[in-house]
Design a protein around this motif. Structure first.
Motif, PDB file in Angstrom:
ATOM      1  N   LEU A  87     -37.856  69.533  54.998  1.00 32.60           N
ATOM      2  CA  LEU A  87     -36.399  69.698  55.177  1.00 32.60           C
ATOM      3  C   LEU A  87     -35.754  68.256  55.532  1.00 32.60           C
ATOM      4  CD1 LEU A  87     -36.356  73.032  57.384  1.00 32.60           C
ATOM      5  CD2 LEU A  87     -36.095  72.802  54.913  1.00 32.60           C
ATOM      6  N   LYS A  88     -34.576  67.970  54.796  1.00 33.78           N
ATOM      7  CA  LYS A  88     -33.674  67.107  55.303  1.00 33.78           C
ATOM      8  C   LYS A  88     -32.600  67.429  56.481  1.00 33.78           C
ATOM      9  CE  LYS A  88     -31.935  63.032  54.313  1.00 33.78           C
ATOM     10  NZ  LYS A  88     -32.754  61.845  54.783  1.00 33.78           N
ATOM     11  N   ILE A  89     -32.790  66.731  57.543  1.00 30.26           N
ATOM     12  CA  ILE A  89     -31.977  67.217  58.698  1.00 30.26           C
ATOM     13  C   ILE A  89     -31.625  65.508  59.241  1.00 30.26           C
ATOM     14  CG2 ILE A  89     -31.905  67.836  61.058  1.00 30.26           C
ATOM     15  CD1 ILE A  89     -34.799  69.729  60.210  1.00 30.26           C
ATOM     16  N   THR A  90     -30.085  65.550  58.836  1.00 33.34           N
ATOM     17  CA  THR A  90     -29.447  64.343  59.595  1.00 33.34           C
ATOM     18  C   THR A  90     -29.063  64.502  60.939  1.00 33.34           C
ATOM     19  OG1 THR A  90     -27.394  65.325  58.834  1.00 33.34           O
ATOM     20  CG2 THR A  90     -28.183  64.010  57.304  1.00 33.34           C
ATOM     21  N   PHE A  91     -29.115  63.314  61.427  1.00 35.10           N
ATOM     22  CA  PHE A  91     -28.744  63.447  62.863  1.00 35.10           C
ATOM     23  C   PHE A  91     -27.295  63.839  63.332  1.00 35.10           C
ATOM     24  CE2 PHE A  91     -27.262  61.444  67.020  1.00 35.10           C
ATOM     25  CZ  PHE A  91     -28.244  61.968  67.817  1.00 35.10           C
ATOM     26  N   GLU A  92     -26.260  63.553  62.412  1.00 36.34           N
ATOM     27  CA  GLU A  92     -24.978  64.070  62.699  1.00 36.34           C
ATOM     28  C   GLU A  92     -24.254  63.931  61.244  1.00 36.34           C
ATOM     29  OE1 GLU A  92     -23.715  60.666  65.361  1.00 36.34           O
ATOM     30  OE2 GLU A  92     -24.049  59.077  63.558  1.00 36.34           O
ATOM     31  N   ASP A  93     -23.482  64.924  61.023  1.00 40.89           N
ATOM     32  CA  ASP A  93     -22.590  64.864  59.722  1.00 40.89           C
ATOM     33  C   ASP A  93     -20.965  65.369  60.203  1.00 40.89           C
ATOM     34  OD1 ASP A  93     -21.554  65.861  57.429  1.00 40.89           O
ATOM     35  OD2 ASP A  93     -23.218  66.744  56.743  1.00 40.89           O
ATOM     36  N   TYR A  94     -20.449  64.351  60.286  1.00 39.34           N
ATOM     37  CA  TYR A  94     -19.023  64.621  60.846  1.00 39.34           C
ATOM     38  C   TYR A  94     -18.353  65.747  59.705  1.00 39.34           C
ATOM     39  CZ  TYR A  94     -19.614  60.710  63.910  1.00 39.34           C
ATOM     40  OH  TYR A  94     -20.477  59.964  64.695  1.00 39.34           O
ATOM     41  N   ALA A  95     -18.436  65.585  58.387  1.00 36.95           N
ATOM     42  CA  ALA A  95     -17.811  66.251  57.552  1.00 36.95           C
ATOM     43  C   ALA A  95     -18.018  67.857  57.769  1.00 36.95           C
ATOM     44  CB  ALA A  95     -18.008  66.085  56.313  1.00 36.95           C
ATOM     45  N   GLU A  96     -19.462  68.220  57.894  1.00 32.94           N
ATOM     46  CA  GLU A  96     -20.003  69.578  58.068  1.00 32.94           C
ATOM     47  C   GLU A  96     -19.572  69.970  59.610  1.00 32.94           C
ATOM     48  OE1 GLU A  96     -21.632  72.843  56.784  1.00 32.94           O
ATOM     49  OE2 GLU A  96     -21.487  70.915  55.805  1.00 32.94           O
ATOM     50  N   ASP A  97     -19.631  69.245  60.502  1.00 34.29           N
ATOM     51  CA  ASP A  97     -19.036  69.583  61.910  1.00 34.29           C
ATOM     52  C   ASP A  97     -17.455  69.935  61.969  1.00 34.29           C
ATOM     53  OD1 ASP A  97     -21.508  69.093  62.877  1.00 34.29           O
ATOM     54  OD2 ASP A  97     -20.977  67.304  64.184  1.00 34.29           O
ATOM     55  N   SER A  98     -16.774  69.436  60.934  1.00 32.09           N
ATOM     56  CA  SER A  98     -15.415  69.696  60.903  1.00 32.09           C
ATOM     57  C   SER A  98     -14.987  70.845  60.216  1.00 32.09           C
ATOM     58  CB  SER A  98     -14.608  68.260  60.453  1.00 32.09           C
ATOM     59  OG  SER A  98     -14.710  67.422  61.325  1.00 32.09           O
ATOM     60  N   LYS A  99     -15.744  71.476  59.418  1.00 28.86           N
ATOM     61  CA  LYS A  99     -15.590  72.459  58.507  1.00 28.86           C
ATOM     62  C   LYS A  99     -14.900  73.706  59.161  1.00 28.86           C
ATOM     63  CE  LYS A  99     -18.453  71.781  54.360  1.00 28.86           C
ATOM     64  NZ  LYS A  99     -19.733  72.274  53.790  1.00 28.86           N
ATOM     65  N   PRO A 100     -15.619  73.979  60.361  1.00 27.30           N
ATOM     66  CA  PRO A 100     -14.864  75.316  61.218  1.00 27.30           C
ATOM     67  C   PRO A 100     -13.404  75.058  61.454  1.00 27.30           C
ATOM     68  CG  PRO A 100     -16.889  74.683  62.019  1.00 27.30           C
ATOM     69  CD  PRO A 100     -16.526  73.633  61.109  1.00 27.30           C
ATOM     70  N   TYR A 101     -12.733  73.778  61.855  1.00 28.54           N
ATOM     71  CA  TYR A 101     -11.725  73.479  62.064  1.00 28.54           C
ATOM     72  C   TYR A 101     -10.670  72.873  61.032  1.00 28.54           C
ATOM     73  CZ  TYR A 101     -14.616  72.529  66.142  1.00 28.54           C
ATOM     74  OH  TYR A 101     -15.814  73.007  67.015  1.00 28.54           O
ATOM     75  N   PHE A 102     -11.105  72.735  59.818  1.00 28.30           N
ATOM     76  CA  PHE A 102     -10.478  72.144  58.779  1.00 28.30           C
ATOM     77  C   PHE A 102      -9.096  72.805  58.506  1.00 28.30           C
ATOM     78  CE2 PHE A 102      -9.126  71.040  54.348  1.00 28.30           C
ATOM     79  CZ  PHE A 102      -9.435  69.616  54.452  1.00 28.30           C
TER      80      PHE A 102
END
Length: 371
Positions: A5-20
């Motif tokens: 599995l590809k697991i990044t440490f952080e992904d600001y774009a993904e984190d922001s999706k619920p608030y976009f």
């Protein structure tokens, strides 16, 4: 064979999706503001909302967590050559806030299990020059505030809390930032995050609040007590992002605590995890473990598609910037013993249970072979 599995440490774009959508609306609202006064009013709305969330009387929005610390130290009466006690296990900005105003950082040791500043070490570092102590709620784990408050009361020291990792964290039912002057970073990497740098100061004394307000002013008036970091106010666009995210903060924290519980339940016994301080609510800005073969484990996880980090590589008292201070000559046994073992695991609130289980399985396989 296990699929990688590809697991990044952080992904600001993904984190922001619920608030976009809400962030976009907030930006549009700011772009419709017509004057400097309206911008100021908009930021003040965020200040009121954050103070209410944190259970504080007042808050002041500034341009970074470092600025917050510097202002808090200055308003607490810390002057050039005064000493300020803080842990050597923290991001360097905590110490820079001290040295930037001409004061002297005095580094204390930490507790082996919680990674928070050790009150006994704090007590041992106090001299006639000591004016303040900075408990750092590291990784979102509150410090042992009962002991620190008692030391500060007895020794007449100011408490400036570094809450950069700890929005929403609690000690004995009280949110951090209310045991002294609270200093929060809202940098992109933090639990309550803007875009870039910003910060918040929390205060429960009206006189201090009013004095801090005046320090933020930039005027051609010789009688105004300017801070050394002016201009240092938060701008309205940062406030827009933070106002959009703040209502979701309790849900975000609970999600991160659930992920941490998964880690704690599945990681092998020979991987030491940070322990939640007694009487505390840890909010897990980071999930940090100790592994004897840290670099080998990090490489193993990278080969399995898992990105990890080592955010701190040198205790502050051993860095080039601070190692020659007279106050840095004493060994800090616990702090120094853990630095070659520290590893940050992914703990984005969008991380799935499947991915947490995969990470734990990969660690367990490596840890078992290297017992």
């Amino acid at each position: 064979m296990t699929n990688i599995l590809k697991i990044t440490f952080e992904d600001y774009a993904e984190d922001s999706k619920p608030y976009f959508t809400q962030i976009k609306k907030s930006f549009e609202a700011v772009l419709r503001l017509k004057s400097e006064y309206e911008h100021q009013q908009y930021v003040e709305c965020f200040e009121e909302e954050f103070a209410q969330y944190n259970g504080s009387e007042y808050s002041i929005a500034v341009n970074s967590g470092t600025t917050a610390l510097e202002l808090a130290l200055q308003i607490s009466g810390v002057k050039e050559l005064d000493e300020v006690i803080l842990p050597a296990y923290t991001y360097i900005s905590t110490a820079l806030a001290v040295s930037n105003i001409g004061a002297v950082p005095v580094f204390a040791d930490i507790k082996k299990t919680t990674f928070t500043i050790d009150p006994e070490s704090v007590q041992s570092k106090i001299t006639h020059k000591t004016k303040a102590v900075i408990p750092v709620h590291i990784h979102g784990n509150p410090c042992e505030m009962d002991a620190i408050v008692e030391i500060a009361r007895t020794e007449k020291l100011a408490i400036v809390e570094d809450c950069s990792h700890a929005h929403g964290a609690e000690y004995n039912g009280k949110k951090v930032g209310n045991f002294g002057i609270g200093c929060f970073s809202c940098h992109t990497t933090k639990i309550l995050s803007g875009i870039g740098s910003s910060g918040v100061i929390t205060i429960n004394d009206r006189k201090i609040y009013e004095m801090l307000r005046k320090m933020l002013c930039v005027e051609n008036d010789p009688d105004v007590n300017l801070s050394k970091r002016t201009p240092c106010k938060m701008d309205a666009l940062q406030a827009a992002v933070l106002r959009a995210k703040l209502p979701y903060l309790p849900k975000l924290i609970e999600r991160k605590r659930n992920i941490a519980r998964c880690y704690l339940g599945e990681l092998p016994d020979n991987i030491q995890c940070q322990t939640e301080e007694n009487k505390s609510k840890h909010v897990y800005r980071d999930f940090v473990v100790l592994a004897q073969d840290r670099d080998g484990l990090k490489s193993r996880l990278e080969a399995k598609g898992i990105e990890t980090k080592v955010r701190y590589r040198t205790p502050l008292h051993l860095t080039q910037y601070y190692k020659n201070l007279p106050t840095s000559k004493s060994a800090l046994q616990t702090t120094e013993s853990i630095f070659n073992e520290l590893l940050w695991l992914p703990i984005s609130y969008v991380l799935s249970e499947q991915k947490v289980a995969y990470i734990c399985n990969m660690i367990s396989g490596y840890a078992y072979v290297n017992k």
